[in-house]
Write a protein that holds these residues in place. Structure first.
Motif, short mmCIF file in Angstrom:
data_model
loop_
_atom_site.label_atom_id
_atom_site.label_comp_id
_atom_site.label_asym_id
_atom_site.label_seq_id
_atom_site.Cartn_x
_atom_site.Cartn_y
_atom_site.Cartn_z
N PRO A 150 45.47 37.58 44.45
CA PRO A 150 45.56 36.52 45.45
C PRO A 150 46.43 35.35 45.01
N GLY A 177 49.70 34.35 47.02
CA GLY A 177 49.78 33.00 47.56
C GLY A 177 51.08 32.30 47.20
N LEU A 183 53.73 31.04 50.19
CA LEU A 183 53.98 29.61 50.30
C LEU A 183 55.21 29.17 49.54
N MET A 201 44.97 38.58 53.18
CA MET A 201 45.10 37.14 53.02
C MET A 201 46.53 36.68 53.26
N ALA A 202 47.50 37.41 52.68
CA ALA A 202 48.91 37.03 52.83
C ALA A 202 49.34 37.06 54.30
N VAL A 259 47.68 34.02 56.15
CA VAL A 259 48.29 32.74 55.77
C VAL A 259 49.71 32.65 56.30
N TRP A 260 50.45 33.72 56.21
CA TRP A 260 51.83 33.73 56.72
C TRP A 260 51.84 33.42 58.22
N VAL A 316 46.06 27.01 51.55
CA VAL A 316 45.44 27.49 50.31
C VAL A 316 43.94 27.69 50.51
N GLY A 346 43.39 30.67 52.78
CA GLY A 346 43.64 31.91 52.06
C GLY A 346 42.52 32.27 51.12
N GLY A 347 41.98 31.28 50.42
CA GLY A 347 40.87 31.56 49.50
C GLY A 347 39.64 32.08 50.22
N TYR A 407 40.33 35.66 51.50
CA TYR A 407 40.36 36.63 50.40
C TYR A 407 38.95 36.98 49.94
#
Length: 501
Positions: free
Chosen positions: A307, A311, A315, A434-435, A438-439, A464, A467-468, A471
């Motif tokens: 992760p 991340g 980012l 997660m990616a 977030v993307w 962030v 994403g955490g 994940y």
């Protein structure tokens, strides 16, 4: 437990390993944080060409450091008992080679710099060569401390080494020393690191040096050193090719992108890999336990590394200008390509320790040689097409050789490839989800203004955090109940226990 000493011993080893990982996280994390802070601060003051010059000098110094230590310190892990003759032989052998490397770097600084495509790097090569004997003087002490799981003492004192080296580098940069600020950081960190090792393991070398003992350890030592040299060449071959194709500017841009990924890999994977050597060495006579320990360490490191690296890639458009300055924007697409190296990174860190403790140095050398040859082929073909395609070529090469590595590891150790891949699958799948989330969210949050504006920082903090949470939720779902219980047990052991020094 009294009736089952082997179980008790295995539990103690597991707890010591878990505690050692925790202190290694502190130690490597401190080193990486200070190093990265200094790197980022200098990136705002230096241009890519200047960084390229330093990278060229560092490449030569890294090779010299491996030559100096010659893989001899690996014998300190394998030996059932470290005799005065073995300890003195390894120490004086390392130190003597370190002095020879320093002399060679000074004498050959101009030919080496020209061969790397950067004549301006000659004085940097000479200066960094002088750091090699300083590092070699503490290598034996460091290895013997790690052998005894003395990670706590090293973590506390290594934090001080990072603080001193980083502070001196920042002061040097502020004084306008340019690339020499990086040289100052390197020298100060290695010098304090050696003092740390001496203090952590109170031992004075004697005069029991033996050529017979040196020859007896040389075969494994040369194999380990050759493997390490070839692995360093994997990275530094890229620098040489880029130096010839684009000059120092391309090297600086590419290495800045690489640093963004490497700092995460070193900070979260290296602690597990460092503990792997003494832990696996103690398990090498119990191969079922050896295989279980290997898969558990790989899985645990992947759980943290994937992760973090994903991340950084997602980012990168916000982080690179924030950390290094707007002049490094060309590094953003390169970072995004290199973040695909997460699985090879995680697995490569553990293959060598496993093969080392089993005395399979020949396999390491063979694999490293194949990796180097393919790196030359892939990168030479891609270099004329720019930095992004150069990075794509390296990533493709990494996955080709990863398949070979898993096959060779399975043949040599019995660690099944499917078990290794199964161990990292939950972390990999969760990192991908997660990616994507977030993307997609980031595209809906455009920010006007500078990368340091309040809006830009708030956007990064939100993504962030999001994403955490994503994940953690996904990885727990992927793992299933039994794997979640195993992870919970491992995390309970992963506390900062007091380690013997």
């Amino acid at each position: 437990m009294a009736g089952h000493p082997e179980i008790a011993g295995g539990t103690r080893l597991s707890r010591r390993a878990a505690g050692a990982v925790g202190w290694s996280v502190v130690r490597f994390g401190g080193d990486q944080v200070f190093g990265f802070v200094v790197f980022a601060a200098l990136a705002h003051r230096l241009d890519p060409a200047t960084f390229g010059v330093f990278i060229v000098g560092l490449a030569v110094a890294e090779v010299g450091k491996i030559v100096a230590q010659g893989g001899l310190v690996s014998s300190l892990y394998r030996a059932p008992e470290i005799t005065p003759r073995l300890a003195d032989t390894v120490f004086w052998g390392n130190l003597g080679m370190g002095v020879l490397v320093a002399i060679a770097c000074f004498a050959l600084r101009h030919p080496l710099a020209n061969a790397m495509g950067s004549p301006a790097a000659a004085p940097v090569i000479a200066a960094l060569g002088c750091v090699v004997p300083v590092s070699a003087a503490g290598a034996s002490h460091m290895s013997r401390t790690l052998r005894a799981f003395g990670h706590r003492a090293l973590a506390i004192r290594s934090f001080g080494a990072g603080l001193i080296g980083g502070t001196l580098a920042l002061l040097s940069a502020q004084a306008g020393w340019g690339v020499w600020a990086l040289v100052v950081q390197r020298f100060a960190s290695e010098a304090v690191g050696t003092l740390v090792a001496w203090h952590a393991f109170r031992w004075r070398p004697g005069l029991h040096f033996s050529w017979t003992t040196l020859r007896a350890q040389w075969r494994l030592g040369v194999g380990v050193a050759t493997s390490q040299l070839l692995l360093v060449a994997l990275n530094r071959t890229q620098d040489m090719i880029l130096g010839r194709a684009t000059g120092p500017v391309g090297v600086g841009v590419y290495r800045t992108a690489w640093k963004s990924i490497e700092v995460v890999a070193q900070g979260v994977i290296s602690p597990f890999a460092t503990v792997a050597v003494p832990t696996l060495a103690k398990l090498r006579h119990d191969m079922p336990a050896f295989r279980r320990g290997y898969v558990e360490m790989v899985s645990a490191s992947a759980m943290v590394a994937f992760p973090a690296i994903a991340g950084i890639g997602v980012l990168a458009d916000a982080l690179i200008p924030l950390l290094f300055g707007p002049q490094w924007g060309e590094s953003v697409p390169v970072v995004r390509v290199l973040c695909l190296l997460a699985p090879p990174f995680a697995l490569n860190f553990f293959a060598d320790p496993a093969l080392t403790v089993l005395g399979k140095a020949g396999i390491m050398v063979r694999l490293a040689g194949i990796q180097l040859a393919l790196t030359l082929l892939f990168c030479l073909v891609a270099a004329p097409y720019g930095l992004v395609w150069f990075a794509v070529a390296y990533v493709m090469r990494a996955y080709v050789t990863l398949a070979l590595q898993l096959a060779l590891l399975q043949r040599a150790t019995g660690v099944l490839a499917r078990e290794v891949l199964g161990g990292i699958a939950p972390a990999l799948g969760a990192a991908l989800v997660m990616a994507i989330v977030v993307w997609g969210t980031g595209d809906t949050m455009p920010v006007e203004g500078d990368s340091r504006s309040l809006g830009a920082l708030a956007r990064i903090a939100f993504l962030v955090t999001q994403g955490g949470l994503v994940y953690v939720a996904v990885v727990l779902a992927f793992m299933g109940r039994s794997r979640r219980m195993q992870l919970a047990a491992f995390l309970r052991r992963l506390r900062l226990q007091r380690q013997p020094t």
